[in-house]
Design a protein around this motif. Structure first.
Motif, PDB file in Angstrom:
ATOM      1  N   PRO A 109      -3.626   5.538  -7.330  1.00 27.10           N
ATOM      2  CA  PRO A 109      -2.431   4.706  -7.470  1.00 27.10           C
ATOM      3  C   PRO A 109      -2.747   3.210  -7.314  1.00 27.10           C
ATOM      4  CG  PRO A 109      -2.123   6.429  -5.810  1.00 27.10           C
ATOM      5  CD  PRO A 109      -3.563   6.433  -6.177  1.00 27.10           C
ATOM      6  N   GLY A 113      -7.115   0.646  -3.739  1.00 31.27           N
ATOM      7  CA  GLY A 113      -8.423   0.037  -3.462  1.00 31.27           C
ATOM      8  C   GLY A 113      -9.497   0.390  -4.486  1.00 31.27           C
ATOM      9  N   ASP A 115     -10.525  -1.340  -7.150  1.00 32.64           N
ATOM     10  CA  ASP A 115     -11.405  -2.492  -7.369  1.00 32.64           C
ATOM     11  C   ASP A 115     -12.284  -2.745  -6.149  1.00 32.64           C
ATOM     12  OD1 ASP A 115     -10.745  -3.083  -9.940  1.00 32.64           O
ATOM     13  OD2 ASP A 115      -9.157  -4.511  -9.418  1.00 32.64           O
ATOM     14  N   ARG A 245       5.481  -0.044  -8.843  1.00 30.54           N
ATOM     15  CA  ARG A 245       4.174   0.482  -8.418  1.00 30.54           C
ATOM     16  C   ARG A 245       4.329   1.513  -7.291  1.00 30.54           C
ATOM     17  NH1 ARG A 245      -0.476  -2.994 -10.099  1.00 30.54           N
ATOM     18  NH2 ARG A 245       0.467  -4.379 -11.618  1.00 30.54           N
ATOM     19  N   ALA A 266      -9.277   4.721   3.784  1.00 30.91           N
ATOM     20  CA  ALA A 266      -8.398   4.403   4.921  1.00 30.91           C
ATOM     21  C   ALA A 266      -8.540   2.933   5.318  1.00 30.91           C
ATOM     22  CB  ALA A 266      -8.741   5.313   6.092  1.00 30.91           C
TER      23      ALA A 266
HETATM   24  N1  LIG Z   1     -10.017   0.291   3.058  1.00 33.75           N
HETATM   25  C1  LIG Z   1      -9.258  -0.808   2.963  1.00 33.75           C
HETATM   26  N2  LIG Z   1      -8.765  -1.350   4.088  1.00 33.75           N
HETATM   27  C2  LIG Z   1      -7.997  -2.469   4.009  1.00 33.75           C
HETATM   28  N3  LIG Z   1      -7.667  -3.090   2.870  1.00 33.75           N
HETATM   29  C3  LIG Z   1      -8.135  -2.595   1.715  1.00 33.75           C
HETATM   30  C4  LIG Z   1      -8.956  -1.423   1.702  1.00 33.75           C
HETATM   31  N4  LIG Z   1      -9.262  -1.156   0.412  1.00 33.75           N
HETATM   32  C5  LIG Z   1      -8.674  -2.106  -0.336  1.00 33.75           C
HETATM   33  N5  LIG Z   1      -7.994  -2.980   0.437  1.00 33.75           N
HETATM   34  C6  LIG Z   1      -7.175  -4.108  -0.007  1.00 33.75           C
HETATM   35  O1  LIG Z   1      -6.008  -3.539  -0.608  1.00 33.75           O
HETATM   36  C7  LIG Z   1      -5.584  -4.332  -1.710  1.00 33.75           C
HETATM   37  C8  LIG Z   1      -5.552  -3.444  -2.962  1.00 33.75           C
HETATM   38  O2  LIG Z   1      -6.877  -3.099  -3.347  1.00 33.75           O
HETATM   39  P1  LIG Z   1      -7.341  -3.142  -4.868  1.00 33.75           P
HETATM   40  O3  LIG Z   1      -6.837  -4.384  -5.541  1.00 33.75           O
HETATM   41  O4  LIG Z   1      -8.798  -2.882  -4.886  1.00 33.75           O
HETATM   42  O5  LIG Z   1      -6.524  -1.887  -5.406  1.00 33.75           O
HETATM   43  P2  LIG Z   1      -6.480  -1.275  -6.865  1.00 33.75           P
HETATM   44  O6  LIG Z   1      -6.406   0.196  -6.682  1.00 33.75           O
HETATM   45  O7  LIG Z   1      -7.602  -1.801  -7.675  1.00 33.75           O
HETATM   46  O8  LIG Z   1      -5.084  -1.809  -7.382  1.00 33.75           O
HETATM   47  P3  LIG Z   1      -4.505  -1.988  -8.891  1.00 33.75           P
HETATM   48  O9  LIG Z   1      -4.554  -0.639  -9.537  1.00 33.75           O
HETATM   49  O10 LIG Z   1      -3.111  -2.458  -8.661  1.00 33.75           O
HETATM   50  O11 LIG Z   1      -5.363  -3.025  -9.560  1.00 33.75           O
HETATM   51  C9  LIG Z   1      -6.582  -5.469  -1.833  1.00 33.75           C
HETATM   52  O12 LIG Z   1      -6.031  -6.592  -1.204  1.00 33.75           O
HETATM   53  C10 LIG Z   1      -7.802  -4.960  -1.088  1.00 33.75           C
HETATM   54  O13 LIG Z   1      -8.586  -5.995  -0.560  1.00 33.75           O
END
Ligand SMILES: Nc1ncnc2c1ncn2[C@@H]1O[C@H](COP(=O)(O)OP(=O)(O)OP(=O)(O)O)[C@@H](O)[C@H]1O
Length: 295
Positions: A109, A113, A115, A245, A266
């Motif tokens: 989703p 996280g 990226d 979202r 996590a």
């Molecule tokens: N394990 C973690 N603990 C704390 N914060 C995290 C963790 N993993 C990711 N984040 C933070 O959560 C936010 C969302 O992460 P990210 O942008 O990588 O998600 P995504 O799945 O790529 O989202 P999208 O699909 O919307 O692009 C970012 O600000 C990232 O730094």
């Protein structure tokens, strides 16, 4: 299938024979069409052991007659005498061919996280190629063409679809996004494993195209609350897109059953999540029945 090795002996014709513990299993192993056997795919990583044919003439002579006592003889002497007894030299060639390059699809989703995990994987792991998506949207400040995306015009994107150059594509909020096949082919040919980052819908489409030939990893937060907090803290969304979202994420969790692995990313444990994805890749490389992806 259990083909338990039982022992070796010399036949009357002088050939070295290998005896299996369970003859029915051996029949099944050699003849997958045998009615008692399940269908068996060709063994893709076939070990290349030394030849088992021996030309020694005397069938009654014990196989070990020419081998000196292991506690007294030098290693080389023992090696040579074993080779002599088996009438075949030991090869130093690798027993197994290299594992096939993998395609790893990372999905989950929005805000989970993807990226962040991929960025960490990129830092800690070699031999991976992270596919750069082609998009028809215009470049944002700070973005680099060929690094963040391949930026192409809408016309060029439509021409790419026409030429069947994309593995998968979608129209997202009015902009096209797609995965160029050529990039995957070129890097796989060089032995790289391929990492694709797609949303859940993209993963569903890729599953239909690639089937079991690719590895599908679902990233999940430890709780719904943590996921929403993460999206809020990222401060990239309007209230409308935040709502969309979050509502979509609720529905998307149900799709986990279509994936091969689930990894919990996590709070504060990004390192663990990246490590687990790395371990999944390692485990896939050690599989006897390799996935053989081709694009
Ligand atoms: N394990 C973690 N603990 C704390 N914060 C995290 C963790 N993993 C990711 N984040 C933070 O959560 C936010 C969302 O992460 P990210 O942008 O990588 O998600 P995504 O799945 O790529 O989202 P999208 O699909 O919307 O692009 C970012 O600000 C990232 O730094």
């Amino acid at each position: 299938m259990s083909c338990r090795f039982f022992g070796a002996y010399l036949s009357r014709s002088g050939n070295l024979r290998i005896k299996f513990h369970n003859p029915i299993s051996l029949t099944n192993f050699l003849n997958p069409k045998s009615p008692k056997s399940k269908p068996i795919q060709p063994f893709p990583r076939n070990p290349t052991f030394f030849s088992s044919s021996s030309k020694m003439g005397d069938a009654r002579r014990p196989l070990s007659a020419n081998i000196p006592p292991p506690d007294k003889a030098e290693r080389l002497e023992l090696l040579r005498s074993l080779e002599f007894s088996l009438n075949s030299s030991f090869s130093s060639e690798p027993l197994l061919p290299k594992p096939s390059p993998l395609i790893i699809v990372i999905s989950g989703p929005s805000g989970v996280g993807k990226d962040a995990v991929i960025k960490r994987l990129r830092e800690v792991r070699e031999g991976l190629h992270f596919v750069v998506t082609a998009t028809s949207r215009s470049m944002r400040p700070g973005e680099v063409d060929g690094e963040d995306y391949y930026f192409v015009s809408k016309e060029e994107f439509l021409a790419m679809i026409e030429r069947n150059e994309l593995l998968e594509y979608a129209l997202v909020y009015g902009d096209y996004k797609g995965i160029p096949k050529r990039q995957i082919r070129e890097f796989m040919a060089q032995g790289f494993d391929i990492v694709l980052r797609v949303d859940i819908q993209g993963a569903e489409t890729l599953r239909k195209i690639l089937g079991k030939s690719a590895v599908f990893v679902f990233l999940m937060a430890e709780s719904e609350l943590k996921l929403v907090e993460r999206l809020i803290d990222r401060k990239t969304e309007t209230k409308e897109s935040l709502l969309v979202r979050v509502a979509t994420a609720r529905e998307e969790v149900r799709h986990v059953k279509n994936f091969d692995y689930v990894v919990v990313n996590a709070e504060g444990k990004l390192e663990n999540a990246a490590k687990l994805v790395g371990s999944i890749i390692d485990a896939e490389k050690a599989k006897v029945w390799q996935r053989n992806a081709s694009v």
